[in-house]
Design a protein around this motif. Structure first.
Motif, short mmCIF file in Angstrom:
data_model
loop_
_atom_site.label_atom_id
_atom_site.label_comp_id
_atom_site.label_asym_id
_atom_site.label_seq_id
_atom_site.Cartn_x
_atom_site.Cartn_y
_atom_site.Cartn_z
N THR A 68 0.84 -1.20 0.00
CA THR A 68 0.00 0.00 0.00
C THR A 68 0.88 1.25 0.00
O THR A 68 0.57 2.22 -0.68
CB THR A 68 -0.93 0.05 1.23
OG1 THR A 68 -0.13 -0.09 2.40
CG2 THR A 68 -1.96 -1.06 1.18
N LEU A 107 -5.73 3.78 -4.06
CA LEU A 107 -5.32 3.32 -2.73
C LEU A 107 -6.53 3.10 -1.83
O LEU A 107 -6.56 2.15 -1.05
CB LEU A 107 -4.34 4.30 -2.08
CG LEU A 107 -3.80 3.84 -0.73
CD1 LEU A 107 -3.04 2.53 -0.85
CD2 LEU A 107 -2.90 4.88 -0.08
N LEU A 108 -7.56 3.94 -1.97
CA LEU A 108 -8.76 3.74 -1.16
C LEU A 108 -9.39 2.37 -1.47
O LEU A 108 -9.73 1.60 -0.56
CB LEU A 108 -9.78 4.86 -1.43
CG LEU A 108 -11.12 4.69 -0.71
CD1 LEU A 108 -10.95 4.85 0.80
CD2 LEU A 108 -12.15 5.68 -1.22
N VAL A 129 -3.36 15.78 -2.90
CA VAL A 129 -4.22 16.23 -4.01
C VAL A 129 -4.70 17.67 -3.75
O VAL A 129 -4.61 18.52 -4.63
CB VAL A 129 -5.44 15.28 -4.17
CG1 VAL A 129 -6.46 15.86 -5.15
CG2 VAL A 129 -4.97 13.91 -4.64
N ALA A 141 -4.72 8.14 -8.15
CA ALA A 141 -3.87 7.34 -7.26
C ALA A 141 -4.50 7.25 -5.88
O ALA A 141 -4.45 6.21 -5.22
CB ALA A 141 -2.48 7.95 -7.18
N GLY A 142 -5.13 8.34 -5.44
CA GLY A 142 -5.83 8.33 -4.16
C GLY A 142 -7.00 7.36 -4.17
O GLY A 142 -7.19 6.57 -3.24
N ALA A 163 -7.15 -0.31 -0.15
CA ALA A 163 -7.14 -0.35 1.31
C ALA A 163 -8.37 -1.06 1.86
O ALA A 163 -8.32 -1.68 2.92
CB ALA A 163 -7.03 1.06 1.89
N ILE A 201 -1.73 2.19 6.84
CA ILE A 201 -2.52 2.26 5.60
C ILE A 201 -3.51 3.43 5.66
O ILE A 201 -3.68 4.16 4.68
CB ILE A 201 -3.26 0.93 5.35
CG1 ILE A 201 -2.25 -0.22 5.30
CG2 ILE A 201 -4.06 0.99 4.06
CD1 ILE A 201 -2.85 -1.59 5.09
N TYR A 257 -7.07 -4.45 1.80
CA TYR A 257 -5.84 -4.63 2.57
C TYR A 257 -6.00 -4.39 4.07
O TYR A 257 -5.20 -4.88 4.85
CB TYR A 257 -4.73 -3.73 2.00
CG TYR A 257 -3.96 -4.41 0.90
CD1 TYR A 257 -4.62 -4.91 -0.21
CD2 TYR A 257 -2.59 -4.61 1.00
CE1 TYR A 257 -3.93 -5.55 -1.22
CE2 TYR A 257 -1.90 -5.25 -0.01
CZ TYR A 257 -2.56 -5.73 -1.11
OH TYR A 257 -1.87 -6.37 -2.10
N PHE A 310 -1.57 6.52 5.01
CA PHE A 310 -1.21 6.66 3.59
C PHE A 310 -2.35 7.31 2.81
O PHE A 310 -2.14 8.18 1.96
CB PHE A 310 -0.94 5.28 2.94
CG PHE A 310 0.26 4.56 3.48
CD1 PHE A 310 1.30 5.25 4.08
CD2 PHE A 310 0.35 3.17 3.37
CE1 PHE A 310 2.42 4.56 4.56
CE2 PHE A 310 1.46 2.48 3.85
CZ PHE A 310 2.49 3.18 4.45
N LEU A 311 -3.59 6.88 3.13
CA LEU A 311 -4.76 7.44 2.44
C LEU A 311 -4.88 8.93 2.70
O LEU A 311 -5.12 9.72 1.78
CB LEU A 311 -6.02 6.74 2.94
CG LEU A 311 -6.42 5.47 2.22
CD1 LEU A 311 -7.56 4.79 2.94
CD2 LEU A 311 -6.86 5.82 0.79
N ILE A 355 -2.30 10.96 0.67
CA ILE A 355 -2.61 11.23 -0.75
C ILE A 355 -3.73 12.28 -0.84
O ILE A 355 -3.68 13.17 -1.69
CB ILE A 355 -2.99 9.95 -1.51
CG1 ILE A 355 -1.82 8.97 -1.47
CG2 ILE A 355 -3.33 10.28 -2.96
CD1 ILE A 355 -1.98 7.75 -2.35
N GLY A 356 -4.70 12.21 0.08
CA GLY A 356 -5.76 13.22 0.09
C GLY A 356 -5.19 14.62 0.27
O GLY A 356 -5.50 15.55 -0.48
#
Lengths: 580, 89
Positions: free
Chosen positions: A81, A285-286, B74, A281-282, A289, B63, A292, B66-67, B70-71
């Motif tokens: 991830t 990953l969501l 952006v 990409a966000g 996830a 994890i 995961y 990580f989300l 990225i938010g």
């Protein structure tokens, strides 16, 4: 309705959807075929990327690996991830701005060198074929267990489907089938997880169940699990057995490898704008996830369920172990596949499942009259057997079969497409036959996709002994060769052709050489694959990280000692750094 | 003159971008390699609900972070694009 009929029905229905989508989204130009005409909305691309990325390994194997490895399994969770953060921040938007079709395209133009392009094509093909063989094995397992057909027939059906939509629809067909496949696989993964979470802890949300009390015991799931497995001589679930440096390097190699995998990167060429590449990409990953963060809960719950099924009472009590004759139905069906085996070593008619490699437990086992572990469970069956172990209704089992197939097919299709694009676009059109027309290139793309499907089918039917061994190789290679070349190409203007090529070659050969020395890739291993023989205690799985550092060091040093890149290249780098 | 202002604009945009990336990657490293790997044992002595904290970061928490990263990326990059006048049409 019987399980078999139901499974045929559910799997058949999903196949009909995939084929329908392929017909609706037929590719008409090379732009459609390679990058879906750059018209895929960010959220759809996110879903497609998630399906592309989550393979048979993620769907079928990962929770099983975690179930048996406990904390050590975290390397996959963080590695697979965390790579998306690197992809989103460091690569995707810039490669989208560059705006061509393939990863070797970027490397070839950024370093103004056909040699660099060919090295990139070589890395790409080695990585992608390794991967695709694993997917085909996954399809074979699912078919042979749930549809009662032999592996060959299963493979042929799978190949036929992929052939249809990858060859016909190209990237456009693949993208929209992957969206559908994502929906199937995530639904199939979550439904049993919710049921099992509720059964064991009374909390239906797996993420919470993971940290809740096991119903009726007043003890937290993880504490209970630590207790139950250490009683049988295994390592505590929440603490690992790998060294810290090894966990660090494996996680890093998997993260950087993820960010360097061509079939994932190319998905970001399909969106309309740079800002869609970031967003997408966000979203990816969501969607990843969702699976995961559920997987570790599934792993813990299924380890507890499995252990409780076999060790029905206290360790050492005379009737604490399950009698073989009383084994449940799912046990019998999986025995038929050979993926679950029992051998009554001490002849007492009961199943002893414990860690017979633990010297501290050996004496205890001897006192109890246990003559070694009697149960072998293939890690790959945990997710597939889970609904049966928990006694869930047949439609859930059928759904899991369809989900496993969706996961394997979506990844296989994405891989086959990058292989075919590398052949028709990077080798034929760019290097060997620059004169061919667009129509001819499209035809070449379709032929190479068809050819790649056949090679993949062959590898799935006849898996070379090294398939399981070289997954480390695929990630290590991506981390040590492609990732640094792309990253430096964007962030360090001074890196030139000589530096990039030298770096890729050093990273590639060092990583390959290290893995070859300890594991059988093409030759018998030279050195015993145990921790005391490893360089700094780093296993072959983690060596890609060291390969990447070497690549960086060599590329930067060689670039310093050789002339700076031509002005056009420097201007190209400045242009890809800004969105407009 | 136009060329020069465009390249100055690009350089300023790139400096801001690198600063943002540095901050986000520092967090990325801390939650995964820091909390989930290097500091996992000391953190495991702290409970988080039914979890040991280090284990939770390794299998769940990193994890989620990580989300969020990225938010944030952006949104902040969108703002940088506008600030420097380099957004797409």
């Amino acid at each position: 309705m019987s399980l078999e009929t139901l499974t045929y029905l559910v799997v058949g229905l999903t196949f009909a959807v995939y084929i329908g989508i392929a017909i609706w989204s037929k590719a008409r130009s090379t732009g459609d075929f390679y990058v879906a005409g750059k018209g895929v909305p960010a959220i759809a691309n996110g879903m497609a990327t998630a399906a592309d990325w989550m393979s048979a390994a993620s769907f079928i194997s990962m929770a099983g690996i975690i179930a048996f490895a406990g904390y050590d399994g975290s390397v996959y969770l963080m590695g697979w991830t965390g790579g998306y953060v690197l992809l989103a921040l460091l690569l995707a938007p810039y490669l989208r701005k560059f705006g061509k079709f393939t990863v070797p395209d970027f490397i070839g133009e950024r370093y103004a060198s056909q040699g660099a392009r060919v090295v990139a094509v070589f890395c790409l093909i080695a990585i992608s074929f390794t991967y695709v063989a694993g997917q085909m094995r996954g399809v074979g397992i699912v078919f042979s267990r749930f549809l009662q057909v032999n592996i060959e027939t299963g493979l042929l059906i799978g190949m036929g489907i992929v052939f249809f939509y990858a060859v016909l629809g190209g990237m456009k067909g693949i993208t929209y089938t992957q969206v559908a496949q994502y929906c199937v696989l995530i639904f199939a993964y979550t439904v049993p997880a919710v049921f099992i979470s509720f059964q064991v802890t009374g909390n239906p949300i797996p993420h919470f169940a993971f940290g809740s009390e096991v119903a009726g015991t007043g003890v937290n799931l993880l504490d209970r699990l630590d207790q139950v497995v250490t009683d049988l001589g295994f390592n505590a679930y929440t603490s690992g057995s790998k060294s810290t440096i090894d966990v660090f390097c494996i996680t890093a190699a998997l993260m950087l490898g993820t960010a360097g995998l061509p079939h994932v990167i190319v998905r970001f060429f399909t969106v309309p704008r740079v800002r869609d590449a970031r967003k997408s990409a966000g979203w990816a990953l969501l969607f990843i996830a969702l699976l995961y963060t559920t997987a570790p809960a599934v792993g813990a719950l299924s380890r507890l369920n499995l252990t409780n099924t076999i060790q029905t009472g206290a360790v050492g009590s005379p009737d604490g172990n399950l009698r073989y004759d009383d084994r449940p139905e799912w046990f019998r069906t999986w025995e038929q596949t050979g993926l679950l085996t029992f051998e009554d070593r001490n002849g007492d008619g009961r199943i002893q499942y414990y860690n017979d490699g633990n010297p501290d437990f050996a004496q205890r086992a001897e006192v109890l009259g246990w003559a070694g572990n009697e149960l072998t469970v293939d890690r790959d069956i945990m997710v597939l057997a889970n609904p049966e172990i928990a006694g869930l209704p047949n439609w859930v089992i059928a759904l899991v079969a369809a989900g496993g197939i969706a996961a394997a097919l979506s990844t296989a299709a994405g891989l086959l497409l990058v292989i075919s694009a590398a052949i028709s676009h990077d080798l034929l059109k760019s290097v060997f036959m620059p004169g061919i027309s667009e129509g001819q290139e499209l035809m070449a793309g379709r032929i190479s996709a068809a050819f790649a499907v056949m090679v993949a089918g062959y590898l799935g039917y006849n898996p070379p002994g090294f398939v399981a061994q070289v997954v480390a190789f695929a990630f290590g290679l991506a981390a040590a060769s492609l990732f640094p070349a792309i990253f430096l190409g964007i962030f360090v203007k001074r890196v030139n052709r000589q530096g990039a090529v030298a770096g890729m070659l050093v990273g590639l050969f060092f990583t390959y050489g290290y893995i070859e020395a300890y594991k059988k890739v093409f030759f018998p291993p030279l050195i015993e694959n145990t921790a005391e023989h490893w360089f700094l205690g780093i296993s072959p799985e983690g060596i890609g990280f060291v390969g990447m550092m070497l690549n960086f060091a060599v590329a930067l040093t060689v670039s310093r000692l050789t002339p700076e890149p031509p002005v056009e290249v420097q201007r190209l780098v400045e242009e890809i750094r800004v969105p407009n | 003159m136009m060329m020069e202002s465009r390249s100055r604009q690009q350089a300023a945009y790139w400096r801001d971008t690198l600063r943002l990336l540095g901050v986000l990657l520092a967090v990325w490293f801390t939650v995964s390699f820091g909390f989930g790997v290097l500091l996992v044992e000391p953190l495991n002595r702290l409970p988080l609900g039914g979890f040991k904290l280090g284990f939770w970061f390794a299998q769940q928490g990193s994890i989620f972070v990580f989300l969020i990263l990225i938010g944030v990326y952006v949104v902040r990059m969108g703002a940088l694009d506008r600030k420097h006048g380099v957004e797409e049409d």
